[in-house]
Design an enzyme around this catalytic site. Structure first.
Site, mmCIF file in Angstrom:
data_model
loop_
_atom_site.group_PDB
_atom_site.id
_atom_site.type_symbol
_atom_site.label_atom_id
_atom_site.label_comp_id
_atom_site.label_asym_id
_atom_site.label_seq_id
_atom_site.Cartn_x
_atom_site.Cartn_y
_atom_site.Cartn_z
ATOM 1 N N ARG A 1 31.926 21.001 -16.928
ATOM 2 C CA ARG A 1 30.849 20.640 -18.006
ATOM 3 C C ARG A 1 29.780 19.464 -17.002
ATOM 4 N NH1 ARG A 1 34.727 18.537 -22.202
ATOM 5 N NH2 ARG A 1 35.423 20.497 -23.093
ATOM 6 N N ASN B 1 49.210 21.465 -31.640
ATOM 7 C CA ASN B 1 47.812 21.474 -31.042
ATOM 8 C C ASN B 1 47.182 22.895 -30.962
ATOM 9 O OD1 ASN B 1 45.384 20.960 -29.689
ATOM 10 N ND2 ASN B 1 46.420 19.382 -28.290
ATOM 11 N N GLU C 1 49.137 12.007 -26.761
ATOM 12 C CA GLU C 1 48.242 12.150 -27.672
ATOM 13 C C GLU C 1 49.367 12.697 -29.030
ATOM 14 O OE1 GLU C 1 45.904 14.121 -25.298
ATOM 15 O OE2 GLU C 1 44.227 13.953 -26.455
#
Ligand code: ADP
Length: 420
Positions: free
Chosen positions: A259, A25, A402
């Site tokens: 964010r 990743n 994941e």
């Protein structure tokens, strides 16, 4: 670089048993990796490379059940990083395999697969071009993913590589969920639409929830709350993602660590003018200086906010309240979108570790036929059902994995080709 033809791959895979999968990743300055033995889905080692191309780059390598080895070396680019990871994996002292040739396949996390990639795929020259084409809509995320793929292809020639996309799971969303209220040509010309992210995580926890309920995912309506530094929610109806909170980019939806999440788009030109910001600066402002950091003025980490709020810091409390309110609103929206819900799942850093936040979000959802059991809710980082007994709607904490989804997809794709 495009030497990788499908025929070569088929030949490379013929007669090969897929046992050990290297999961990679790559971020812009980091590489996370795991080596997984698919016989028993056992993690053999994991590692994290940070500060690639900067001063003070490091590799932290952890063989299963052993101490972390901290290596400090210059790592100018991703290729050197991958070489270092392989060196650590094959080291006499702390390695877990003798030789690089023991790696049977490599699975790569790729952030954006656009509309083309609806599932994980074996990487061919054509697939590489497809991932490159998605760089335009994911300029921050896809290029580092490609560095990792190219590095592995160069270093491990002949080893099959698979791409697993964050967006793929959400490609089942209907048009009503993914279209924005913009002129349709913007969708046709530039692919401006909701894509959604964290798909690998949403898929994993939804599958696990179904397993824990001893049901098939195709018979359930699940709301999956991936609440980490980046946060998103997905409505998974009868096995398919039908809506999710992140959009064209990961900026949309929930308020996150730094964010903003969704805001009135008219605020953007207003702030650009008032604060004298250009496009790059407003993008940075919304992605890195907003969210709970922006509201609290203190931190992007919920742990800091929880302790500050306990000490009486009003803005930290406000940031927590705004976050929880937004999550609850999305849950309500997705119940409406699915015509009901059978399970709500919490995952990722905050979702897995904060009984306080889970309680705050679920408080008031009793009308759905669910309630958190306060004792069961005292769990951190472990899989558990936390709703009261016989609740019609189950609530679960499920640590995401994941890497395992990437390894499984890689394994399954390679096995399918072997059987061709
Ligand atoms: P990402 O992968 O998006 O960077 P993670 O899933 O690792 O994020 O989640 C990190 C966030 O989870 C931290 O910023 C923190 O806010 C939150 N978190 C982690 N552990 C706890 C905890 N024990 N209590 C509250 N929040 C936590």
């Amino acid at each position: 670089m495009y030497w990788y033809l499908r025929l070569d791959l088929i030949l490379a895979l013929t007669g090969r048993l897929i046992v050990i999968v290297f999961v990679v990743n790559c971020g812009s300055s980091s590489i996370k990796y795991q080596l997984i033995n698919m016989e028993g889905e056992r993690v053999m080692a994991k590692g994290l490379i940070e500060r690639i191309g900067m001063e003070g780059s490091t590799l932290k390598h952890t063989p299963a059940g052993k101490y972390t080895i901290d290596l400090k070396e210059e790592i100018p680019d991703h290729k050197v990083g991958i070489r270092m990871a392989i060196k650590a994996l094959t080291s006499k002292e702390y390695g877990v395999i003798k030789d690089m040739s023991e790696i049977d396949a490599v699975g790569h996390r790729v952030v954006h697969g656009g509309e083309r990639f609806t599932d994980s795929v074996l990487i061919t020259s054509d697939v590489l071009r497809g991932i490159e084409a998605c760089c335009e809509i994911a300029p921050l995320h896809n290029p580092p993913n490609l560095y990792g793929i190219n590095a592995c292809m160069e270093i491990m020639r002949g080893t099959p590589q698979v791409a697993v996309f964050d967006t793929a799971f959400h490609q089942t969303m209907p048009k009503v969920a993914y279209l924005y209220g913009l002129p349709y040509e913007m969708y046709v010309k530039y692919g401006v639409r909701r894509y959604g992210f964290h798909g690998t995580s949403h898929k994993y926890v939804a599958l696990r929830a179904a397993e824990l309920m001893q049901e098939h995912m195709n018979d359930l309506r699940i709301i999956s709350c991936h609440l980490g530094n980046g946060a998103s929610i997905a409505a998974i109806k009868y096995g398919k993602s039908i809506d999710t909170s992140m959009g064209y980019t990961p900026l949309e939806g929930l308020i996150m660590g730094t964010r903003s999440g969704e805001i009135d788009p008219a605020i953007i030109p207003f702030l650009m003018e008032k604060e004298n910001m250009n496009a790059q600066q407003i993008d940075d402002y919304l992605n890195r200086r907003s969210g709970i950091l922006g509201i609290s003025g203190l931190s992007s980490d919920f742990r800091d906010l929880e302790s500050a709020a306990n000490r009486g810091d009003d803005r930290s409390q406000l940031a927590i309240d705004v976050f929880a309110y937004k999550v609850k609103k999305y849950i309500g929206g997705y119940v409406a979108a699915m015509g009901g819900v059978d399970a709500i799942v919490f995952t990722a850093g905050l979702g897995e570790n904060s009984p306080f936040m889970r309680d705050k979000i679920c408080n008031g959802l009793e009308y759905l036929g669910t309630r958190i059991d306060p004792d069961l809710n005292q769990v951190r980082g472990k899989e558990r059902e936390i709703s009261v007994r016989r609740a019609r709607v189950k609530i679960f904490v499920i640590p995401t994995n994941e890497e395992l989804v990437i390894a499984r997809d890689t394994y399954n794709i390679c096995r399918r080709i072997i059987k061709l």
